[in-house]
Design a protein around this motif. Structure first.
Motif, PDB file in Angstrom:
ATOM      1  N   LYS A  88     -36.407  51.853  -2.852  1.00 46.64           N
ATOM      2  CA  LYS A  88     -37.030  51.697  -4.163  1.00 46.64           C
ATOM      3  C   LYS A  88     -37.905  52.896  -4.550  1.00 46.64           C
ATOM      4  CE  LYS A  88     -37.115  46.636  -4.170  1.00 46.64           C
ATOM      5  NZ  LYS A  88     -37.954  45.438  -4.344  1.00 46.64           N
ATOM      6  N   HIS A  89     -38.006  53.845  -3.640  1.00 42.97           N
ATOM      7  CA  HIS A  89     -38.856  55.003  -3.898  1.00 42.97           C
ATOM      8  C   HIS A  89     -38.014  56.162  -4.427  1.00 42.97           C
ATOM      9  CE1 HIS A  89     -42.093  53.043  -1.594  1.00 42.97           C
ATOM     10  NE2 HIS A  89     -41.126  52.687  -0.754  1.00 42.97           N
ATOM     11  N   HIS A  90     -38.533  56.823  -5.423  1.00 47.10           N
ATOM     12  CA  HIS A  90     -37.869  58.000  -5.960  1.00 47.10           C
ATOM     13  C   HIS A  90     -38.873  59.136  -6.043  1.00 47.10           C
ATOM     14  CE1 HIS A  90     -36.211  60.586  -9.303  1.00 47.10           C
ATOM     15  NE2 HIS A  90     -35.225  60.576  -8.422  1.00 47.10           N
ATOM     16  N   ILE A  91     -38.509  60.270  -5.428  1.00 45.30           N
ATOM     17  CA  ILE A  91     -39.405  61.429  -5.381  1.00 45.30           C
ATOM     18  C   ILE A  91     -38.690  62.624  -5.991  1.00 45.30           C
ATOM     19  CG2 ILE A  91     -40.682  63.017  -3.893  1.00 45.30           C
ATOM     20  CD1 ILE A  91     -40.890  60.771  -1.844  1.00 45.30           C
ATOM     21  N   ASN A  92     -39.407  63.325  -6.857  1.00 41.76           N
ATOM     22  CA  ASN A  92     -38.901  64.563  -7.433  1.00 41.76           C
ATOM     23  C   ASN A  92     -40.014  65.596  -7.379  1.00 41.76           C
ATOM     24  OD1 ASN A  92     -38.701  66.460  -9.959  1.00 41.76           O
ATOM     25  ND2 ASN A  92     -36.607  65.789  -9.542  1.00 41.76           N
ATOM     26  N   ALA A  93     -39.746  66.714  -6.731  1.00 43.25           N
ATOM     27  CA  ALA A  93     -40.761  67.765  -6.588  1.00 43.25           C
ATOM     28  C   ALA A  93     -40.175  69.094  -7.044  1.00 43.25           C
ATOM     29  CB  ALA A  93     -41.235  67.860  -5.145  1.00 43.25           C
ATOM     30  N   MET A  94     -40.982  69.875  -7.689  1.00 41.80           N
ATOM     31  CA  MET A  94     -40.542  71.173  -8.186  1.00 41.80           C
ATOM     32  C   MET A  94     -41.642  72.195  -8.011  1.00 41.80           C
ATOM     33  SD  MET A  94     -39.073  72.246 -11.958  1.00 41.80           S
ATOM     34  CE  MET A  94     -40.623  71.958 -12.778  1.00 41.80           C
ATOM     35  N   ALA A  95     -41.263  73.412  -7.653  1.00 39.58           N
ATOM     36  CA  ALA A  95     -42.201  74.528  -7.561  1.00 39.58           C
ATOM     37  C   ALA A  95     -41.492  75.771  -8.068  1.00 39.58           C
ATOM     38  CB  ALA A  95     -42.678  74.728  -6.126  1.00 39.58           C
ATOM     39  N   GLY A  96     -42.217  76.614  -8.801  1.00 43.22           N
ATOM     40  CA  GLY A  96     -41.539  77.760  -9.383  1.00 43.22           C
ATOM     41  C   GLY A  96     -42.459  78.895  -9.760  1.00 43.22           C
ATOM     42  N   TYR A  97     -41.796  79.957 -10.211  1.00 46.10           N
ATOM     43  CA  TYR A  97     -42.471  81.183 -10.628  1.00 46.10           C
ATOM     44  C   TYR A  97     -41.848  81.648 -11.939  1.00 46.10           C
ATOM     45  CZ  TYR A  97     -43.201  86.263 -10.896  1.00 46.10           C
ATOM     46  OH  TYR A  97     -43.491  87.534 -11.321  1.00 46.10           O
ATOM     47  N   GLY A  98     -42.680  82.096 -12.873  1.00 47.62           N
ATOM     48  CA  GLY A  98     -42.185  82.577 -14.146  1.00 47.62           C
ATOM     49  C   GLY A  98     -42.762  83.933 -14.498  1.00 47.62           C
ATOM     50  N   TRP A  99     -41.943  84.757 -15.150  1.00 41.81           N
ATOM     51  CA  TRP A  99     -42.341  86.095 -15.604  1.00 41.81           C
ATOM     52  C   TRP A  99     -41.781  86.299 -16.993  1.00 41.81           C
ATOM     53  CZ3 TRP A  99     -39.289  90.101 -17.307  1.00 41.81           C
ATOM     54  CH2 TRP A  99     -39.864  91.383 -17.378  1.00 41.81           C
ATOM     55  N   GLN A 100     -42.618  86.797 -17.901  1.00 38.43           N
ATOM     56  CA  GLN A 100     -42.152  87.021 -19.267  1.00 38.43           C
ATOM     57  C   GLN A 100     -42.834  88.257 -19.839  1.00 38.43           C
ATOM     58  OE1 GLN A 100     -42.300  83.537 -21.756  1.00 38.43           O
ATOM     59  NE2 GLN A 100     -40.833  84.372 -23.208  1.00 38.43           N
ATOM     60  N   ARG A 101     -42.041  89.067 -20.539  1.00 36.38           N
ATOM     61  CA  ARG A 101     -42.552  90.297 -21.145  1.00 36.38           C
ATOM     62  C   ARG A 101     -42.231  90.286 -22.632  1.00 36.38           C
ATOM     63  NH1 ARG A 101     -40.020  95.287 -22.577  1.00 36.38           N
ATOM     64  NH2 ARG A 101     -41.463  97.085 -22.554  1.00 36.38           N
ATOM     65  N   PHE A 102     -43.242  90.592 -23.438  1.00 32.65           N
ATOM     66  CA  PHE A 102     -43.087  90.725 -24.883  1.00 32.65           C
ATOM     67  C   PHE A 102     -43.385  92.180 -25.262  1.00 32.65           C
ATOM     68  CE2 PHE A 102     -44.406  86.416 -23.995  1.00 32.65           C
ATOM     69  CZ  PHE A 102     -43.568  85.643 -24.777  1.00 32.65           C
ATOM     70  N   TRP A 103     -42.565  92.708 -26.137  1.00 34.85           N
ATOM     71  CA  TRP A 103     -42.761  94.086 -26.591  1.00 34.85           C
ATOM     72  C   TRP A 103     -42.399  94.180 -28.062  1.00 34.85           C
ATOM     73  CZ3 TRP A 103     -39.079  97.325 -28.761  1.00 34.85           C
ATOM     74  CH2 TRP A 103     -39.436  98.664 -28.926  1.00 34.85           C
TER      75      TRP A 103
END
Length: 600
Positions: free
Chosen positions: A369-384
């Motif tokens: 009956k248990h539901h586990i969802n885990a997420m880990a991440g890295y983001g990079w964004q450049r505006f010019w």
């Protein structure tokens, strides 16, 4: 445009129309925005790409599969920076999930007619003459005209528009695909106003290694041609003297054959300009070329299928040009520009690039009956961005010094999220984001934004499970913090300098020297932070024939990014951008959906 699909659909989402001209975008507000002086625009995410602006007119509405609007802080927290004002997630249509399906063509087209529904009620020529005779206080030699012109009807027209879209979907073995092209051409109700858009998109969704590796590629391109008109045309037509003709001839080609206010044989520089001449003589062309693309690679680990690795790459490239030309001796050139009849040629060019990389791991596991969802991440964004403009006369001579601008902004993010649910009755979500913006100095660059949310699906409890009339009943609570850094230039924390224009250079002997002016700045400027609490109820009755939600939220925005006056001598300018003040807001949102008739 795509944003029209949001009008009146979602509680708490306000779409305020623009001018009404074809191609003109309105203003989107989610819960009316959380800032005072910084941007209140929501974050727009198209196929995983956070785009550079809220203008989504370049997106073909026929290519959109769904809108998802995120409002409360827990839902928006995964987007952290720039999510204080809500998030609109746009997903475009994909190819056939079944790769063996045959090709399918789809065509959609429409034709529109637009008219002015009501004109402003103004005096006609005879009424104007009567009023002038009764109330006028003009010199004795001033005479009214002997014609009758309805200036409003001279600038408006019945406008026609058409829109065509053709798409092709299908699949080749394990690769679904979708290709679409679109064309829109719409005239505005003001003469000479026209908007034209060309669209094309390609989507590929191949799968490899027994469907463990999925790749989703989307590329969209558009060209928008917008022939605009001066925003003052309508006001001029409302207020212009109805006894004057549209056309009149003067010596030396003054007015180019259009009525121009004259005194003593010379144009009056403080008089209003002929609105019809403004429309027919001025040429204003805006062109925008834009491409948005993304590649999402998802790999389901062999032997550990609960773990997914995801890599997202994307870009948003845009070039905008503006060209305006008003010829020599046009009436407007005596009341604006150099006010001596000199023609005007204005050009503007802007390039924008937005590139991003997003890498995260997602673990999803069901244990009884248990539901586990885990997420880990890295983001990079450049505006010019880079822009340039110039103003010349019709012979190419510069009327003012050209201006240039260039800027670069980086955003970095680390984030994690944990979802837990028990028997689909009790749900808990926790998120933590760390965001860095190059808008701030290294001492204040990082902001940390946590959130937590809990939900209880009451209708799954034993005391309600057998009540057939109730098909859904869920209680929700969330708390979260989001950040805001979108204000002004990219360099508020740095000491920058502005080079002087040629006309204000400083003379030393026989040479003119360019000077540099220091700009104001605040080295301690930092993230604006919004705390939001949200309590909500989702309900559904009679097998969800009646459904909806009730949400109450309250939030506090701290360290508001503001422009404030500072004492003389304390900085290089009397106005700087800094953090000062707090702001509270709250709201109640009600949503109801009903299906009154449902038969075979």
């Amino acid at each position: 445009t795509a944003q029209d699909a949001l009008v009146g659909k979602i509680a708490g989402v306000n779409v305020v129309p623009g001018s009404g001209a074809p191609g003109d975008g309105g203003t989107i507000r989610i819960r009316m925005g959380a800032s005072l002086s910084a941007s209140n625009d929501p974050l727009i995410v198209i196929d995983g790409i956070p785009v550079t602006s809220t203008s989504i007119s370049a997106i073909n509405p026929q290519d959109i599969a769904s809108f998802t609007v995120l409002k409360d802080a827990s839902a928006t927290a995964i987007y952290g920076s720039r999510a204080s004002n809500g998030v609109i997630v746009i997903t475009t249509k994909k190819g056939n999930a079944d790769g063996t399906q045959k090709m399918k063509f789809s065509y959609n087209g429409n034709f529109t007619v637009s008219e002015v529904y009501k004109y402003m009620d103004v005096l006609g020529a005879d009424e104007y003459r009567d009023a002038f005779a009764k109330y006028g206080n003009a010199p004795d030699d001033f005479k009214l005209g002997d014609t009758s012109t309805d200036w409003q009807k001279e600038i408006y027209r019945t406008a026609f528009g058409t829109d065509h879209n053709l798409s092709l979907t299908g699949g080749v073995k394990s690769m679904p695909y979708r290709v679409s092209v679109g064309y829109t051409n719409q005239n505005g109700i003001i003469k000479t106003n026209n908007y034209e858009r060309f669209n094309a998109s390609v989507g590929l969704s191949p799968k490899f290694f027994d469907k463990h590796l999925s790749i989703d590629i989307n590329i969209k391109g558009s060209i928008e041609n917008n022939e605009t008109v001066s925003t003052g045309i309508i006001g001029s037509a409302i207020s212009f003297d109805p006894t004057r003709p549209i056309h009149e001839t003067y010596p030396d080609n003054v007015g180019l054959g259009y009525f121009t206010w004259m005194v003593g044989g010379a144009p009056i520089v403080i008089a209003p300009s002929n609105p019809v001449a403004e429309l027919e003589l001025a040429d204003r062309q805006n062109k925008t070329k834009r491409s948005i693309g993304s590649a999402v690679i998802d790999y389901k680990i062999h032997g550990l299928e609960d773990l997914h690795l995801n890599l997202s790459l994307g870009y948003d490239i845009q070039r905008k040009t503006t060209d305006e030309m008003t010829p020599q001796f046009a009436p407007a050139m005596y009341t604006s520009n150099q006010k001596d009849g000199t023609g005007k040629v204005y050009s503007y060019l802007q390039d924008k690039k937005n590139t991003l990389l997003d890498l995260y791991a997602n673990y999803d596991k069901e244990l009884n009956k248990h539901h586990i969802n885990a997420m880990a991440g890295y983001g990079w964004q450049r505006f010019w961005y880079k822009n340039h403009d110039s103003t010349c006369d019709t012979f190419g001579k510069e009327l003012s010094s050209p201006t240039h601008g260039e800027g670069e902004l980086y955003l970095l993010s680390f984030y994690g999220r944990l979802n837990y649910s028990f028997a689909q009755r009790y749900m808990l979500t926790a998120t933590l984001r760390a965001d860095a913006s190059s808008r701030f100095s290294k001492d204040t660059r990082w902001g940390y934004f946590p959130s937590v949310a809990a939900a209880w699906r009451v209708n799954e409890e034993a005391f309600l499970k057998n009540v057939k009339a109730i098909s859904d009943l869920k209680l929700r609570f969330s708390y979260g913090e989001t950040g805001q850094q979108d204000i002004g230039s990219y360099y508020q924390h740095l000491s920058t300098y502005t080079a002087s224009y040629d006309e204000v250079r400083y003379g030393f002997g026989n040479e003119w020297q360019t000077t540099y002016r220091p700009n104001g700045y605040d080295p301690k400027i930092k993230w604006e932070t919004t705390e939001t609490y949200n309590i909500g109820i989702d309900y559904g009755f009679l097998n969800n024939r009646i459904s909806g939600s009730v949400d109450y939220y309250w939030r506090t925005t701290k360290d508001l990014l503001n422009k404030i006056y500072v004492p003389a001598g304390s900085n290089f300018t009397n106005i700087i951008e800094t953090n000062i003040g707090n702001m509270d807001s709250k709201g109640l949102e009600l949503s109801l959906t009903a299906v009154p008739v449902k038969t075979k």
